[in-house]
Motif scaffolding. Structure first.
Motif, PDB file in Angstrom:
ATOM      1  N   GLN A   1       0.828  -1.196   0.000  1.00  0.00           N
ATOM      2  CA  GLN A   1       0.000   0.000   0.000  1.00  0.00           C
ATOM      3  C   GLN A   1       0.868   1.255   0.000  1.00  0.00           C
ATOM      4  O   GLN A   1       2.062   1.211   0.307  1.00  0.00           O
ATOM      5  CB  GLN A   1      -0.916   0.024   1.217  1.00  0.00           C
ATOM      6  N   THR A   2       0.231   2.381  -0.325  1.00  0.00           N
ATOM      7  CA  THR A   2       0.927   3.663  -0.307  1.00  0.00           C
ATOM      8  C   THR A   2       0.758   4.310   1.064  1.00  0.00           C
ATOM      9  O   THR A   2      -0.368   4.532   1.516  1.00  0.00           O
ATOM     10  CB  THR A   2       0.385   4.599  -1.392  1.00  0.00           C
ATOM     11  N   LEU A   3       1.869   4.587   1.690  1.00  0.00           N
ATOM     12  CA  LEU A   3       1.896   5.305   2.967  1.00  0.00           C
ATOM     13  C   LEU A   3       1.939   6.795   2.646  1.00  0.00           C
ATOM     14  O   LEU A   3       2.834   7.257   1.941  1.00  0.00           O
ATOM     15  CB  LEU A   3       3.132   4.875   3.755  1.00  0.00           C
ATOM     16  N   SER A   4       0.977   7.535   3.151  1.00  0.00           N
ATOM     17  CA  SER A   4       0.968   8.972   2.893  1.00  0.00           C
ATOM     18  C   SER A   4       0.498   9.698   4.144  1.00  0.00           C
ATOM     19  O   SER A   4      -0.249   9.160   4.962  1.00  0.00           O
ATOM     20  CB  SER A   4       0.058   9.318   1.709  1.00  0.00           C
ATOM     21  N   GLY A   5       0.958  10.928   4.280  1.00  0.00           N
ATOM     22  CA  GLY A   5       0.571  11.683   5.457  1.00  0.00           C
ATOM     23  C   GLY A   5       1.095  13.093   5.436  1.00  0.00           C
ATOM     24  O   GLY A   5       1.577  13.603   4.405  1.00  0.00           O
ATOM     25  N   ARG A   6       1.015  13.729   6.610  1.00  0.00           N
ATOM     26  CA  ARG A   6       1.412  15.131   6.727  1.00  0.00           C
ATOM     27  C   ARG A   6       2.271  15.313   7.974  1.00  0.00           C
ATOM     28  O   ARG A   6       2.036  14.680   9.002  1.00  0.00           O
ATOM     29  CB  ARG A   6       0.187  16.038   6.796  1.00  0.00           C
ATOM     30  N   VAL A   7       3.238  16.184   7.863  1.00  0.00           N
ATOM     31  CA  VAL A   7       4.106  16.544   8.978  1.00  0.00           C
ATOM     32  C   VAL A   7       3.792  17.972   9.391  1.00  0.00           C
ATOM     33  O   VAL A   7       3.762  18.877   8.550  1.00  0.00           O
ATOM     34  CB  VAL A   7       5.595  16.429   8.587  1.00  0.00           C
ATOM     35  N   GLU A   8       3.527  18.178  10.693  1.00  0.00           N
ATOM     36  CA  GLU A   8       3.349  19.518  11.249  1.00  0.00           C
ATOM     37  C   GLU A   8       4.519  19.796  12.187  1.00  0.00           C
ATOM     38  O   GLU A   8       4.612  19.199  13.259  1.00  0.00           O
ATOM     39  CB  GLU A   8       2.025  19.618  12.014  1.00  0.00           C
ATOM     40  N   LEU A   9       5.407  20.672  11.773  1.00  0.00           N
ATOM     41  CA  LEU A   9       6.607  20.986  12.540  1.00  0.00           C
ATOM     42  C   LEU A   9       6.472  22.399  13.093  1.00  0.00           C
ATOM     43  O   LEU A   9       6.415  23.374  12.334  1.00  0.00           O
ATOM     44  CB  LEU A   9       7.842  20.865  11.647  1.00  0.00           C
ATOM     45  N   THR A  10       6.414  22.503  14.419  1.00  0.00           N
ATOM     46  CA  THR A  10       6.210  23.794  15.070  1.00  0.00           C
ATOM     47  C   THR A  10       7.524  24.282  15.674  1.00  0.00           C
ATOM     48  O   THR A  10       8.139  23.583  16.494  1.00  0.00           O
ATOM     49  CB  THR A  10       5.133  23.693  16.160  1.00  0.00           C
ATOM     50  N   ILE A  11       7.928  25.505  15.251  1.00  0.00           N
ATOM     51  CA  ILE A  11       9.182  26.112  15.717  1.00  0.00           C
ATOM     52  C   ILE A  11       8.830  27.313  16.595  1.00  0.00           C
ATOM     53  O   ILE A  11       8.180  28.260  16.130  1.00  0.00           O
ATOM     54  CB  ILE A  11      10.054  26.562  14.528  1.00  0.00           C
ATOM     55  N   PRO A  12       9.231  27.320  17.891  1.00  0.00           N
ATOM     56  CA  PRO A  12       8.863  28.448  18.769  1.00  0.00           C
ATOM     57  C   PRO A  12       9.620  29.729  18.460  1.00  0.00           C
ATOM     58  O   PRO A  12       9.137  30.824  18.719  1.00  0.00           O
ATOM     59  CB  PRO A  12       9.205  27.936  20.165  1.00  0.00           C
ATOM     60  N   LYS A  13      10.823  29.618  17.918  1.00  0.00           N
ATOM     61  CA  LYS A  13      11.621  30.786  17.537  1.00  0.00           C
ATOM     62  C   LYS A  13      12.514  30.404  16.369  1.00  0.00           C
ATOM     63  O   LYS A  13      12.584  29.229  15.984  1.00  0.00           O
ATOM     64  CB  LYS A  13      12.456  31.279  18.721  1.00  0.00           C
ATOM     65  N   VAL A  14      13.162  31.371  15.787  1.00  0.00           N
ATOM     66  CA  VAL A  14      13.997  31.096  14.618  1.00  0.00           C
ATOM     67  C   VAL A  14      14.984  29.975  14.944  1.00  0.00           C
ATOM     68  O   VAL A  14      15.664  29.998  15.971  1.00  0.00           O
ATOM     69  CB  VAL A  14      14.768  32.363  14.176  1.00  0.00           C
ATOM     70  N   LYS A  15      15.027  28.993  14.054  1.00  0.00           N
ATOM     71  CA  LYS A  15      15.911  27.843  14.272  1.00  0.00           C
ATOM     72  C   LYS A  15      16.783  27.654  13.043  1.00  0.00           C
ATOM     73  O   LYS A  15      16.284  27.543  11.923  1.00  0.00           O
ATOM     74  CB  LYS A  15      15.101  26.578  14.548  1.00  0.00           C
ATOM     75  N   THR A  16      18.081  27.600  13.275  1.00  0.00           N
ATOM     76  CA  THR A  16      19.034  27.384  12.190  1.00  0.00           C
ATOM     77  C   THR A  16      19.322  25.892  12.074  1.00  0.00           C
ATOM     78  O   THR A  16      19.717  25.244  13.050  1.00  0.00           O
ATOM     79  CB  THR A  16      20.341  28.143  12.459  1.00  0.00           C
ATOM     80  N   VAL A  17      19.102  25.371  10.872  1.00  0.00           N
ATOM     81  CA  VAL A  17      19.305  23.931  10.662  1.00  0.00           C
ATOM     82  C   VAL A  17      20.166  23.708   9.423  1.00  0.00           C
ATOM     83  O   VAL A  17      20.205  24.542   8.511  1.00  0.00           O
ATOM     84  CB  VAL A  17      17.966  23.186  10.497  1.00  0.00           C
ATOM     85  N   LYS A  18      20.853  22.608   9.424  1.00  0.00           N
ATOM     86  CA  LYS A  18      21.573  22.185   8.222  1.00  0.00           C
ATOM     87  C   LYS A  18      20.617  21.488   7.260  1.00  0.00           C
ATOM     88  O   LYS A  18      20.710  21.664   6.038  1.00  0.00           O
ATOM     89  CB  LYS A  18      22.715  21.241   8.600  1.00  0.00           C
ATOM     90  N   VAL A  19      19.692  20.699   7.838  1.00  0.00           N
ATOM     91  CA  VAL A  19      18.714  19.982   7.018  1.00  0.00           C
ATOM     92  C   VAL A  19      17.641  19.419   7.939  1.00  0.00           C
ATOM     93  O   VAL A  19      17.888  19.140   9.115  1.00  0.00           O
ATOM     94  CB  VAL A  19      19.400  18.840   6.218  1.00  0.00           C
ATOM     95  N   VAL A  20      16.427  19.297   7.413  1.00  0.00           N
ATOM     96  CA  VAL A  20      15.345  18.578   8.079  1.00  0.00           C
ATOM     97  C   VAL A  20      14.973  17.414   7.166  1.00  0.00           C
ATOM     98  O   VAL A  20      14.594  17.629   6.009  1.00  0.00           O
ATOM     99  CB  VAL A  20      14.122  19.468   8.347  1.00  0.00           C
ATOM    100  N   THR A  21      15.098  16.217   7.675  1.00  0.00           N
ATOM    101  CA  THR A  21      14.931  15.021   6.863  1.00  0.00           C
ATOM    102  C   THR A  21      13.763  14.188   7.361  1.00  0.00           C
ATOM    103  O   THR A  21      13.547  14.052   8.569  1.00  0.00           O
ATOM    104  CB  THR A  21      16.209  14.161   6.903  1.00  0.00           C
ATOM    105  N   LEU A  22      13.006  13.642   6.418  1.00  0.00           N
ATOM    106  CA  LEU A  22      11.988  12.645   6.731  1.00  0.00           C
ATOM    107  C   LEU A  22      12.527  11.281   6.332  1.00  0.00           C
ATOM    108  O   LEU A  22      12.932  11.071   5.183  1.00  0.00           O
ATOM    109  CB  LEU A  22      10.680  12.941   5.998  1.00  0.00           C
ATOM    110  N   ASN A  23      12.555  10.372   7.282  1.00  0.00           N
ATOM    111  CA  ASN A  23      13.016   9.006   7.023  1.00  0.00           C
ATOM    112  C   ASN A  23      11.890   8.021   7.321  1.00  0.00           C
ATOM    113  O   ASN A  23      11.199   8.146   8.340  1.00  0.00           O
ATOM    114  CB  ASN A  23      14.225   8.673   7.901  1.00  0.00           C
ATOM    115  N   ILE A  24      11.715   7.063   6.455  1.00  0.00           N
ATOM    116  CA  ILE A  24      10.791   5.957   6.695  1.00  0.00           C
ATOM    117  C   ILE A  24      11.647   4.700   6.782  1.00  0.00           C
ATOM    118  O   ILE A  24      12.360   4.362   5.842  1.00  0.00           O
ATOM    119  CB  ILE A  24       9.739   5.835   5.587  1.00  0.00           C
ATOM    120  N   VAL A  25      11.591   4.050   7.942  1.00  0.00           N
ATOM    121  CA  VAL A  25      12.469   2.905   8.172  1.00  0.00           C
ATOM    122  C   VAL A  25      11.652   1.728   8.688  1.00  0.00           C
ATOM    123  O   VAL A  25      10.583   1.889   9.292  1.00  0.00           O
ATOM    124  CB  VAL A  25      13.589   3.244   9.182  1.00  0.00           C
TER     125      VAL A  25
END
Length: 393
Positions: free
Chosen positions: A20-44
Motif C-alpha cells: 500500500q501507499t503510505l501517505s501523510g502530513r508533517v506539522e513541525l512547530t518552531i517556537p523561535k527562529v531555528k538554524t538547521v543544516k537539514v530537516v529530513t523525513l526518514n521511513i524505516v
C-alpha cells in the motif's frame, strides 16, 4: 524546542498492508527562529533481536550478548535544505506543513513486538543543526505493517483436519507402568484470529497411574536467531489460550473430550520473510500424570492467517471476551465471498516500549508505548456461521 506531529491520510491508527501507499502530513512547530543544516523525513523498517547468556569459558562464567538485525525499509527525503552554496537555513517561528508518500514493499514482514526482539516501522523527522549533536532533534512515529496471509492460497492443505498421536509407556527407572494413549485432532489446519479451534481428543489410560487433568492449550512459538557473534536460536513458547478438564483413573479405558480454544488478536504465522524472528503456532494436549512420570503430550501445528478459508468449518463461541478496542483502516484488503470484514484489534500481549538503543535524550517518540493491531473476525456474522456453542458436524 521544536514540536512535531505526523498524521497518516485517512488512517488515524496507521495500519497498512504491504504494497500500500503510505501517505501523510508533517506539522513541525518552531517556537523561535531555528538554524538547521537539514530537516529530513526518514521511513524505516527493521527487525532486531537481542539477549544475554551466561557461558562457561576457560576463566569461569562470563556474559555474552547475542543479537541480530535485518533492515527492510530505508527511505529518506529532505523537507528543509539550504539553497545551493549555503550550509544552513533559518526556519522562521510558526508551524510548517509538509506532505509525504511512499509505496511500501510487498515482501516485508508484519509488525511484531516480543520479549527478545521486534519488527518495527517508523516515520522519523530528523532536525540536524550546525551547533552540535546536543541541539539536534529526532521525532519518531510508529505505524503497523500487515503482510496479508490468505489461507485460500494453500486451501487444499490448510482446510484438511490435523491430527496428532502419542502412545507413551509410563516408566520411572526400571519400573514400567503401562501406556497412556492420546489421539487429538482439529477440524482444519488454517485459522484466523476470532475463530475458535475445536479440539477433539480420545485418551486411554492403561497404566496404574492416575491422570489428574487434561490440559488443552493454544501456543505461540517465537524463535529468535542471532547473527552476531554467531548464529544461535532462542525459543520462547507463550500460552495464548488454555482449558483444563477432567481426569482419568488408573486403568480407565477411554474418555473423549471436546474443548474450545478461541484465537485472540495475534500476528500471522511467519517462517520465511524474517530471517531472525519466526512465528509459528500449535495446539497441545497434555495428560498430567500423578507421580514422577513424564507427561504424555500431543502437538498439532496450526497455521494462522489474516484472510480466512472460504470453505471454513464454521465454529464460534458466542459472547467472546476478545478486545473491543477496534479500528477499520482505510484500504484494508477485501475478504472473499460475502464475509464481513475484520476489525483491527490491539495485540493480546498489550503495549510495548518502543524506545530502543538507537534513541537518545534528543529523540521524541510520539507514543512511547506502541501496540500493533491485527485483523480479528466476528465469526458469528459469517455466512452459515454457528451461534451455538457446538462443533459443526
Amino acid at each position: 524546542m521544536a514540536k512535531c506531529l505526523v498524521t497518516f491520510d485517512n488512517n488515524p491508527s496507521g495500519i497498512y498492508s504491504t504494497g500500500q501507499t503510505l501517505s501523510g502530513r508533517v506539522e513541525l512547530t518552531i517556537p523561535k527562529v531555528k538554524t538547521v543544516k537539514v530537516v529530513t523525513l526518514n521511513i524505516v523498517g527493521y527487525a532486531k533481536c537481542r539477549w544475554e547468556e551466561t557461558e562457561l569459558r576457560s576463566h569461569g562464567y562470563h556474559g555474552r550478548t547475542y543479537k541480530g538485525r535485518v533492515d527492510y525499509i530505508s527511505f529518506s527525503m529532505n523537507l528543509v535544505e539550504p539553497e545551493k552554496g549555503e550550509k544552513t537555513v533559518d526556519m522562521p517561528p510558526g508551524t510548517h506543513y509538509y506532505t509525504f508518500t511512499y509505496d511500501l514493499p510487498h515482501e516485508i514482514p508484519t509488525s511484531f513486538e516480543g520479549s527478545t526482539g521486534y519488527i518495527r516501522y517508523y516515520v522519523i523527522i530528523d532536525l540536524e543543526t550546525p551547533l552540535s549533536w546536543n541541539f539536534d532533534q529526532k521525532f519518531k512515529t510508529a505505524f503497523t505493517v500487515l503482510k496479508q496471509f490468505d489461507l485460500n492460497i494453500d486451501a487444499n492443505l490448510l482446510s484438511l483436519p490435523s491430527q496428532g498421536t502419542v502412545d507413551q509407556n509410563l516408566s520411572f527407572g526400571p519400573f514400567k507402568n503401562g501406556p497412556v494413549t492420546i489421539i487429538a485432532n482439529t477440524a482444519q489446519t488454517g485459522y484466523v484470529p476470532g475463530q475458535t479451534i475445536i479440539v477433539h481428543a480420545d485418551i486411554q489410560n492403561a497404566s496404574t497411574a492416575k491422570i489428574n487433568e487434561i490440559r488443552f492449550s493454544f501456543q505461540q512459538i517465537i524463535r529468535y536467531i542471532s547473527i552476531k557473534p554467531k548464529i544461535k536460536t532462542r525459543m520462547k513458547v507463550i500460552t495464548v489460550a488454555e482449558a483444563r478438564v477432567g481426569y482419568l483413573d488408573q486403568n480407565q479405558q477411554n474418555r473423549t473430550f471436546d474443548q474450545y480454544l478461541q484465537i485472540p488478536s495475534l500476528p500471522p504465522s511467519c517462517t520465511s520473510l524474517c530471517k531472525i524472528i519466526t512465528i509459528t503456532y500449535e495446539v497441545r494436549v497434555e495428560a498430567k500424570v500423578s507421580g514422577f512420570y513424564r507427561n504424555p503430550e500431543v502437538k498439532i501445528p496450526i497455521t494462522l492467517g489474516t484472510i480466512p478459508l472460504t470453505n471454513n468449518v464454521f465454529s464460534t463461541v458466542p459472547n467472546s471476551n476478545l478486545s473491543q478496542s477496534t479500528v477499520n483502516p482505510t484500504g484494508a484488503p477485501r475478504v472473499q465471498g460475502n464475509m464481513p470484514p475484520p476489525s483491527y484489534e490491539e495485540c493480546i500481549f498489550g503495549a510495548a516500549q518502543v524506545r530502543d538503543d538507537e534513541d537518545d535524550e534528543n529523540t521524541v517518540i510520539s507514543c512511547t508505548n506502541c501496540t500493533p493491531r491485527y485483523p480479528v473476525y466476528n465469526c458469528s456474522e459469517w455466512p452459515n456461521g454457528r451461534t451455538e456453542n457446538q462443533p459443526s458436524q
